[in-house]
Design an enzyme around this catalytic site. Structure first.
Site, PDB file in Angstrom:
ATOM      1  N   GLU A  88      -1.108  70.359  54.479  1.00 41.06           N
ATOM      2  CA  GLU A  88       0.021  71.075  54.148  1.00 41.06           C
ATOM      3  C   GLU A  88      -0.098  71.805  53.094  1.00 41.06           C
ATOM      4  O   GLU A  88       0.777  72.643  53.293  1.00 41.06           O
ATOM      5  CB  GLU A  88       1.375  69.645  54.199  1.00 41.06           C
ATOM      6  CG  GLU A  88       1.524  68.738  55.687  1.00 41.06           C
ATOM      7  CD  GLU A  88       0.821  67.579  55.275  1.00 41.06           C
ATOM      8  OE1 GLU A  88      -0.476  67.368  54.606  1.00 41.06           O
ATOM      9  OE2 GLU A  88       0.241  67.264  56.741  1.00 41.06           O
TER      10      GLU A  88
ATOM     11  N   PHE B 260       8.656  52.937  55.614  1.00 41.13           N
ATOM     12  CA  PHE B 260       7.204  53.981  55.375  1.00 41.13           C
ATOM     13  C   PHE B 260       7.443  55.217  55.574  1.00 41.13           C
ATOM     14  O   PHE B 260       8.185  55.289  56.505  1.00 41.13           O
ATOM     15  CB  PHE B 260       6.653  52.953  56.679  1.00 41.13           C
ATOM     16  CG  PHE B 260       5.411  54.071  57.349  1.00 41.13           C
ATOM     17  CD1 PHE B 260       4.493  53.307  55.818  1.00 41.13           C
ATOM     18  CD2 PHE B 260       4.737  54.755  58.277  1.00 41.13           C
ATOM     19  CE1 PHE B 260       2.690  53.792  55.787  1.00 41.13           C
ATOM     20  CE2 PHE B 260       4.046  54.632  58.278  1.00 41.13           C
ATOM     21  CZ  PHE B 260       2.886  54.917  57.197  1.00 41.13           C
ATOM     22  N   GLN B 261       6.810  56.041  54.337  1.00 43.59           N
ATOM     23  CA  GLN B 261       6.297  57.343  54.133  1.00 43.59           C
ATOM     24  C   GLN B 261       7.720  57.697  54.017  1.00 43.59           C
ATOM     25  O   GLN B 261       8.235  58.741  54.221  1.00 43.59           O
ATOM     26  CB  GLN B 261       6.192  57.775  55.641  1.00 43.59           C
ATOM     27  CG  GLN B 261       4.497  57.649  55.713  1.00 43.59           C
ATOM     28  CD  GLN B 261       3.714  58.080  57.197  1.00 43.59           C
ATOM     29  OE1 GLN B 261       3.856  58.687  57.474  1.00 43.59           O
ATOM     30  NE2 GLN B 261       2.570  58.310  56.517  1.00 43.59           N
TER      31      GLN B 261
ATOM     32  N   LYS C 167      15.138  61.559  61.751  1.00 44.34           N
ATOM     33  CA  LYS C 167      14.242  61.362  62.842  1.00 44.34           C
ATOM     34  C   LYS C 167      15.142  60.828  63.765  1.00 44.34           C
ATOM     35  O   LYS C 167      15.373  61.726  64.946  1.00 44.34           O
ATOM     36  CB  LYS C 167      13.722  60.359  62.971  1.00 44.34           C
ATOM     37  CG  LYS C 167      12.632  60.277  64.091  1.00 44.34           C
ATOM     38  CD  LYS C 167      11.899  59.526  63.704  1.00 44.34           C
ATOM     39  CE  LYS C 167      10.593  58.697  65.050  1.00 44.34           C
ATOM     40  NZ  LYS C 167       9.523  57.435  65.104  1.00 44.34           N
TER      41      LYS C 167
ATOM     42  N   MET D 139     -12.109  82.211  34.760  1.00 48.27           N
ATOM     43  CA  MET D 139     -11.152  82.282  33.982  1.00 48.27           C
ATOM     44  C   MET D 139     -10.823  81.927  32.691  1.00 48.27           C
ATOM     45  O   MET D 139     -10.990  81.456  31.678  1.00 48.27           O
ATOM     46  CB  MET D 139      -9.624  82.407  34.493  1.00 48.27           C
ATOM     47  CG  MET D 139      -8.656  83.363  33.753  1.00 48.27           C
ATOM     48  SD  MET D 139      -8.972  84.650  33.028  1.00 48.27           S
ATOM     49  CE  MET D 139      -8.663  86.182  33.666  1.00 48.27           C
TER      50      MET D 139
END
Ligand SMILES: Cc1ncc(C[n+]2csc(CCOP(=O)(O)OP(=O)(O)O)c2C)c(N)n1
Lengths: 565, 173
Positions: free
Chosen positions: A50, A112-113, A162, A473
């Site tokens: 993502e 969940f999640q 949802k 760097m």
């Protein structure tokens, strides 16, 4: 007629002009993805992580000037976006993030999640929404896009429960934006304009600062005309590169830590700074106590929180750069500033003499030379996307863009891993332009998984890895400031050409300077993604460098080598 | 120096969180924050007291104003305002000391709102100074518990301190 929240979502996005989105599905956003199948005009780019989606959407936004869109599921999908959201926030990039969320009746139960995404994203978004009912969808999308692109742009997140995706609503559209508390300034008051004009009229050694805001407000033409008329040189921030064509005689190039020496010297000697759409980042100012000590400052800025945050503004012009410049125009006569420009010319000659490109070569590959060759081959007109590190600074120095909206980089956040996905997004926005991702071997590996995305989409981007086998760097800082005690900076890399090959992506390894040209042309002629692995000098430093916290003029300069080298 | 700011905010979930998060992120220190309803059910009002230099409060004001749900912000420091704080103070007071404590309360126009065998609860509204003076005088008796609401403020006279409409803060052209 009633529609589901998910249907309203996609239809609202289409109404906002969305054509491409980037993301990856999961349990709490499956209903939305199911509904998406009914809208084939929306092209969905399936990413591998993502963070890649966030950075693609950001690259898309910066290259198009439109709002980018990234979609992820709840929990880990959403938190994987976080670095990308921060990048968009720090660089004022308009991106709308849509995340799935657990059904509203489970909110707060550690379902969940479930993760508190509006909470997590609060400090790194311009605004966010939690949708618990399908009735809210149309309004939220409308407001999100409006907020993301107006005023000082920035990311907006919509967390979408949802159940609200599945349930039906009669609220299919939102015509008006109802935001009582959101009114970005546009015009600066006449009194202040007059004060600013007076400072400009009387200045002997003025400098214009062009920041990202110049491009965001579409004020490139206005800035050029204003500079030409008044003969005031223009210094650019990293994100302001392209605000004035780099070959323009009034261009001072980039300011700041790795800016051009003559640019920094001019700033330190100036008696007036006209700052347009920029925020005086510490990488730009160096030690504030000795920053442009003789200069009055006019700060043109649309975000009121930037005024007097870092430097005291003698005159603050709160408003849109373009509008303010238009309003200023008639108050300011033409000017010459000959002496001042001559002085700068002298400094510039010294800079040029120290340029690595005119130094004797040691037969190794140097990033500046590679970037310069790409610049020459593309006439400075490609769309360049970088990652973060030495190569980023060298690209800023040696691929000074001729045109605006041609240089995309993670400035404020300085996030490694940005280059590849942002280039993919940029190419979707500008399919007709040649897009190069110039990346370091370290940063490239952070989002290397998106090579699969590039291959799956067969997107034509040219990836040039500046492979120095170091986190370059950081190595440079350790060399300069920690007595060369190298700590955790050495990279044992995979064979990037084999990795490309595994993806069906053509590639070339480049080891010697005389191979650069052919490799660049090979990449330019390749349709679809292509990768060049440049094995460059391992321990080279970016010059000039203002040590962190030092005065802006106290730059470490590249030593002038004698012929024996 | 103490600054008092009044903010009108949309009465939506999470707005207080946004304000609190802003103060933490920008490293501003809140002395007190009072939130409550206004005459308009869709709008809440915050009175925020901060300690800082005038430049700091200008920044706080700008930052608050940047929050989408904040409708207007005004720094009313130095303006003619009515500022009030409410405190409940539980004081140790055996029966023989009750009269003395009550007399003190009287002077400050505080009210005795609860009487227990060994203690009293006083209720006082007023400026912070006034409340602090009372608390100082009560300390020798033993302050068992205290709660304060934080300051609320309103401009005197007909002037409206904060506006419910766009272009607030004088930032409109
Ligand atoms: C996500 C992230 N982690 C760490 C850093 C700190 N950092 C800045 S530059 C740099 C080195 C980058 O190395 P590389 O990608 O190889 O590019 P180079 O500097 O060699 O051009 C690091 C580790 C960062 N900017 N971003």
């Amino acid at each position: 007629m009633k529609k589901t929240g998910a249907e309203v979502l996609w239809e609202s996005l289409i109404r906002e002009g969305v054509e491409v989105m980037f993301g990856l599905p999961g349990g709490q956003i499956i209903p939305a993805f199911d509904a998406m199948l009914n809208y084939p005009q929306l092209h969905f780019v399936l990413v591998r992580h993502e963070q890649g989606a966030a950075m693609m959407a950001d690259g898309y936004a910066r290259a198009s000037g439109k709002v980018g869109v990234a979609v992820a599921t709840s929990g880990p999908g959403a938190t994987n976006l976080v670095t990308g959201i921060d990048v968009a926030m720090m660089d004022s990039s308009p991106v709308v993030f849509i995340t799935g969320q657990v059904p509203s009746n489970l909110l707060g139960t550690d379902a969940f999640q479930e993760v508190d995404m509006t909470g997590i994203s609060l400090p790194i978004t311009k605004h966010n929404f939690l949708i618990t009912s399908p009735d809210q969808v149309a309004h939220a999308v409308r407001e999100a896009f409006y907020i993301a692109r107006s005023g000082r742009p920035g990311p907006v997140l919509i967390d979408f429960c949802k159940d609200a995706q599945v349930a039906k609503t009669e609220v299919l559209e939102s015509s008006d934006v109802h935001l009582f508390g959101y009114h970005p300034p546009t015009h600066a008051p006449a009194v202040q304009l007059e004060q600013a004009a007076e400072l400009i009229r009387t200045a002997k050694q003025p400098v214009i600062f062009a920041g990202h805001g110049v491009m965001i407000s579409g004020a490139v033409e206005e800035v050029r005309k204003f500079a030409e008329r008044t003969n005031i040189p223009v210094a650019m921030t990293l994100l302001g590169l392209g605000a004035l064509s780099s070959s323009h005689p009034l261009s001072l190039g980039m300011m700041g830590m790795h800016g051009t020496a003559h640019c920094n010297l001019a700033i330190q000697q100036s008696d007036l700074i006209i700052a347009l759409g920029m925020r005086f980042d510490d990488r730009v100012t160096g030690n504030l106590k000795n920053y442009a000590p003789n200069a009055r400052k006019i700060h043109v800025e649309i975000d009121p929180t930037e005024i007097n945050k870092i430097i005291h503004a003698d005159v603050a012009l709160m408003g849109d750069v373009k509008t303010v410049l238009k309003d200023l125009d008639s108050r300011i006569p033409n000017a010459k500033h000959e002496e001042w420009l001559n002085q700068i010319k002298e400094w510039k000659q010294d800079s040029q003499q120290r340029d690595i490109l005119v130094q004797p070569t040691n037969g190794k590959l140097h990033v500046p030379q590679i970037v310069n060759d790409i610049w020459k081959a593309t006439k400075g007109e490609a769309l360049i996307v970088t990652d973060v590190g030495q190569h980023q600074m060298w690209t800023a120095q040696y691929y000074p863009p001729e045109n605006p909206y041609s240089f995309i980089t993670s400035g404020g956040a300085g996030s490694m891993g940005f280059g590849l996905p942002a280039a993919i997004g940029a190419k979707f926005a500008q399919p007709g332009r040649e897009v190069w991702a110039i990346v370091g071997d370290g940063g490239f590996q952070m989002t290397q998984a998106e090579l699969s995305t590039a291959a799956q989409e067969n997107i034509e981007i040219k990836i040039a890895i500046m492979n120095n086998h170091f986190l370059g760097m950081v190595r440079q800082w350790q060399e300069f400031f920690f007595e060369k005690r190298y700590s955790a900076v050495q990279l044992k890399n995979p064979d990037f050409c084999m990795i490309a090959e595994a993806h069906g992506i053509p590639s070339r390894r480049v080891l010697k300077p005389d191979e650069i040209h052919a490799a660049v042309e090979f990449a330019r002629a390749t349709r679809g993604p292509v990768l060049l692995d440049f094995h460059v000098e391992q321990e080279e430093a970016v010059y000039p460098m203002v040590p962190p916290g030092a005065d802006l003029h106290a730059m470490i300069r590249r030593p002038i080598q004698d012929e024996k080298g | 120096m103490q600054h008092t700011m009044i903010a009108l905010v949309e009465n939506k979930p999470g707005v207080l969180n946004r304000v609190a998060s802003l103060f933490r992120r920008r490293n501003f220190n809140i002395e007190s924050l009072a939130v409550g309803q206004t005459e308009n059910p869709e709008i809440s009002r915050m009175t925020i007291v901060v300690e800082g230099r005038p430049e700091d409060t200008a920044r706080i004001e700008a930052n608050l104003y940047n929050l989408v749900n904040i409708i207007d912000v005004q720094d009313v420091t130095g303006q003619p305002v009515i500022a009030r704080d409410l405190a409940l103070i539980k004081v140790k007071a055996e029966p023989k000391l009750r009269a003395e404590v009550s007399a003190l309360a009287e002077i400050f126009r505080a009210r005795v709102v609860d009487v227990a065998p060994e203690s009293l609860i006083l209720e006082i509204t007023g400026t912070e100074d006034k409340i602090e003076s009372l608390v100082e005088l009560l300390r020798p008796f033993g302050v068992l518990e205290m709660v304060r609401t934080g300051q609320v403020a309103m401009l005197r006279g007909g002037a409206i301190g904060v506006r419910h409409m766009p272009g607030a803060n004088g930032r409109d052209a």
